[in-house]
Design a protein around this motif. Structure first.
Motif, PDB file in Angstrom:
ATOM      1  N   LYS A   6       0.843  -1.194   0.000  1.00  0.00           N
ATOM      2  CA  LYS A   6       0.000   0.000   0.000  1.00  0.00           C
ATOM      3  C   LYS A   6       0.878   1.244   0.000  1.00  0.00           C
ATOM      4  O   LYS A   6       1.808   1.357   0.813  1.00  0.00           O
ATOM      5  CB  LYS A   6      -0.942  -0.015   1.207  1.00  0.00           C
ATOM      6  N   ALA A  39      -4.939   8.557  -3.181  1.00  0.00           N
ATOM      7  CA  ALA A  39      -4.875   9.752  -4.017  1.00  0.00           C
ATOM      8  C   ALA A  39      -3.536  10.456  -3.782  1.00  0.00           C
ATOM      9  O   ALA A  39      -2.939  10.333  -2.716  1.00  0.00           O
ATOM     10  CB  ALA A  39      -6.029  10.673  -3.669  1.00  0.00           C
ATOM     11  N   THR A  44      -7.027  14.425  -1.785  1.00  0.00           N
ATOM     12  CA  THR A  44      -8.321  14.172  -1.132  1.00  0.00           C
ATOM     13  C   THR A  44      -8.831  15.438  -0.438  1.00  0.00           C
ATOM     14  O   THR A  44     -10.018  15.767  -0.530  1.00  0.00           O
ATOM     15  CB  THR A  44      -8.203  12.992  -0.140  1.00  0.00           C
ATOM     16  N   GLU A 122      -8.418   8.717  -6.234  1.00  0.00           N
ATOM     17  CA  GLU A 122      -7.796   7.391  -6.286  1.00  0.00           C
ATOM     18  C   GLU A 122      -7.821   6.838  -7.714  1.00  0.00           C
ATOM     19  O   GLU A 122      -6.901   6.149  -8.138  1.00  0.00           O
ATOM     20  CB  GLU A 122      -8.530   6.422  -5.348  1.00  0.00           C
ATOM     21  N   ARG A 201     -11.845   8.617   5.868  1.00  0.00           N
ATOM     22  CA  ARG A 201     -10.532   9.202   5.564  1.00  0.00           C
ATOM     23  C   ARG A 201      -9.408   8.257   5.973  1.00  0.00           C
ATOM     24  O   ARG A 201      -9.487   7.577   6.978  1.00  0.00           O
ATOM     25  CB  ARG A 201     -10.359  10.555   6.274  1.00  0.00           C
TER      26      ARG A 201
HETATM   27  N1  ASP Z   1      -6.991   9.410  -0.072  1.00  0.00           N
HETATM   28  C1  ASP Z   1      -7.762   9.089   1.088  1.00  0.00           C
HETATM   29  C2  ASP Z   1      -7.471  10.092   2.201  1.00  0.00           C
HETATM   30  O1  ASP Z   1      -6.577  10.900   2.058  1.00  0.00           O
HETATM   31  C3  ASP Z   1      -7.539   7.716   1.568  1.00  0.00           C
HETATM   32  C4  ASP Z   1      -6.138   7.426   2.036  1.00  0.00           C
HETATM   33  O2  ASP Z   1      -5.214   8.168   1.721  1.00  0.00           O
HETATM   34  O3  ASP Z   1      -5.947   6.427   2.707  1.00  0.00           O
HETATM   35  O4  ASP Z   1      -8.119  10.050   3.210  1.00  0.00           O
END
Ligand code: ASP
Ligand code: MG
Length: 420
Positions: A6, A39, A44, A122, A201
């Motif tokens: 991840k 993202a 985000t 994303e 989030r």
């Molecule tokens: N892009 C989303 C956020 O910033 C999910 C993640 O980054 O895990 O909350």
């Protein structure tokens, strides 16, 4: 056996980050590999702002959207020298999905619209990374996470339908991963009516854990901008200590109290299947980082967790009667109905105080329910500090400023204080 990687927003925030990601993938491409990506950078947050501007029909909507597009295209130009590469059209077309939403006035609920707009972050980041890896001859397949991650329709906090999700993942993914690396989105899911949802989030870690669990993966690695899991946030404190190893239980406790290094829902599905979780620095991919697994490691270093943006609410009965179990029942029903998770609470004869994450809409809903029977006072600009394995020294060192509420148990000390 399958590996799940991840990469969060910070690791793909610019062209160099994406090049670094490619290096890490190259080093690890001998085993089946599923890559889950967030993202890019602060996208985000920017898409949240765009949702807000659209929903409330603010003037700055075009400007906010142009900045988001400009940021992605600038990175694209740095990654792909050939401007006729199909990725440029593909990203432009993905952003057009937002154009379709914002060209009419909002008809749906805020949370529904939020998920349709914010999920695009994303979708574009994974398309960019997938194309870039192929461009470097790291052959991979882009997968739409919404074909696998099935949820209910609690927009912005969607709950996973594990049965459906597991059967979709097991149906074709293991085979696909035998022959190819796959790249997919964190954070997003799909309802039974085929609408996009988000998981809350920072939910991409959770997505990685869901895939890993359903694939019975060998391990999950979360690549981060820290050396591993530290006993305190290095952005807030100096001389932090890195843990080489943590038990699932300790990690769950840490995230429960608000440690942001891993999303709270990530650990449990991994623990159930005894899948280890590595947290590693993306800038030093050969370092060991921290491994979270079933282990009996005794932690003696105090762990400090700061949760900002809290609200402290105090209720008193309007007839000034004692707070009884019946009151508590009523108050907690109001919390549950407003979808509020209480972080700390204290009850005295005449008053009830609780702190929780501040979100205006949830707070207003709570207030509306309790107002008729209770007098309500509140403070915002509050933080919650939790020290696990606290001792007098660590409390002296970390807790400074005005404390509103304090609670201690054998292992854990908590302080609700003014956020200065
Ligand atoms: N892009 C989303 C956020 O910033 C999910 C993640 O980054 O895990 O909350
Ligand atoms: Mg992010």
């Amino acid at each position: 056996m399958t590996q799940v990687f991840k990469f969060g927003g910070a690791s793909v925030k610019d062209a160099d980050g994406i090049k670094n990601l490619a290096e890490i993938v190259k080093l690890n491409s001998t085993k089946p590999l599923l890559i889950v990506i967030s993202a890019m950078g602060k996208t985000t947050n920017a898409l949240e702002k765009l949702t807000d501007s659209y929903f409330y029909q603010k003037e700055d909507i075009e400007q906010v959207f142009d900045e988001i597009k400009g940021y992605h295209f600038q990175i694209l130009h740095q990654l792909f020298t050939d401007a006729s590469h199909p990725v440029f059209d593909e990203i432009a077309n993905t952003f057009v999905e937002i154009d379709w939403i914002i060209e009419d006035e909002p008809q749906d609920t805020y949370n529904f619209i939020y998920d349709q707009i914010v999920s695009v972050g994303e979708l574009v980041s994974t398309k960019i990374v997938s194309h870039y890896l192929n461009y470097l001859d790291i052959s991979n397949k882009w997968l739409d996470a919404r074909s696998y991650i099935q949820t209910n329709n609690t927009y912005r906090e969607a709950k996973i339908d594990w049965t459906k999700t597991e059967s979709l993942i097991q149906k074709d993914l293991p085979k696909l991963l035998e022959s190819q690396i796959a790249v997919t989105q964190g954070f997003i899911g799909n309802t039974s009516e085929n609408f996009t949802t988000t998981l809350g989030r920072e939910g991409s870690d959770f997505t990685a854990a869901i895939f890993a669990s359903c694939l019975n993966a060998e391990a999950v690695t979360v690549w981060k901008d820290v050396p591993g899991i530290l006993n305190a946030d290095p952005k807030l404190f100096s001389d932090c200590h890195k843990f080489d190893e943590l038990s699932y239980a300790e990690a769950i406790e840490m995230t429960y109290y608000g440690a942001t290094v891993i999303h709270p829902k990530t650990i449990k599905p991994l623990q159930n299947k005894l899948i280890p979780l590595y947290v590693k620095p993306f800038l030093a991919p050969k370092e060991n980082g921290t491994i979270i697994k079933e282990a009996l490691v005794e932690i003696t270093t105090p762990i400090v967790i700061v949760k900002q943006n809290q609200i402290l609410v105090t209720l008193k009965t309007r007839d000034l009667s004692f707070i009884t179990e019946n009151h508590l029942k009523e108050i907690f029903k109001a919390f549950a109905d407003a979808n509020i998770k209480v972080n700390t609470l204290q009850i005295s004869a005449l008053s009830f105080s609780a702190s929780f994450d501040f979100r205006a809409d949830k707070f207003e809903a709570f207030k509306a329910t309790v107002q008729s029977n209770y007098e309500l006072r509140f403070n915002t600009g509050i933080k919650l500090m939790t020290i696990r394995h606290a001792d007098e020294n660590s409390i002296k060192k970390y807790i400074t400023g005005e404390v509103y509420l304090e609670q201690r148990s054998r292992n854990t000390a908590q302080f609700v204080l003014k956020d200065e």
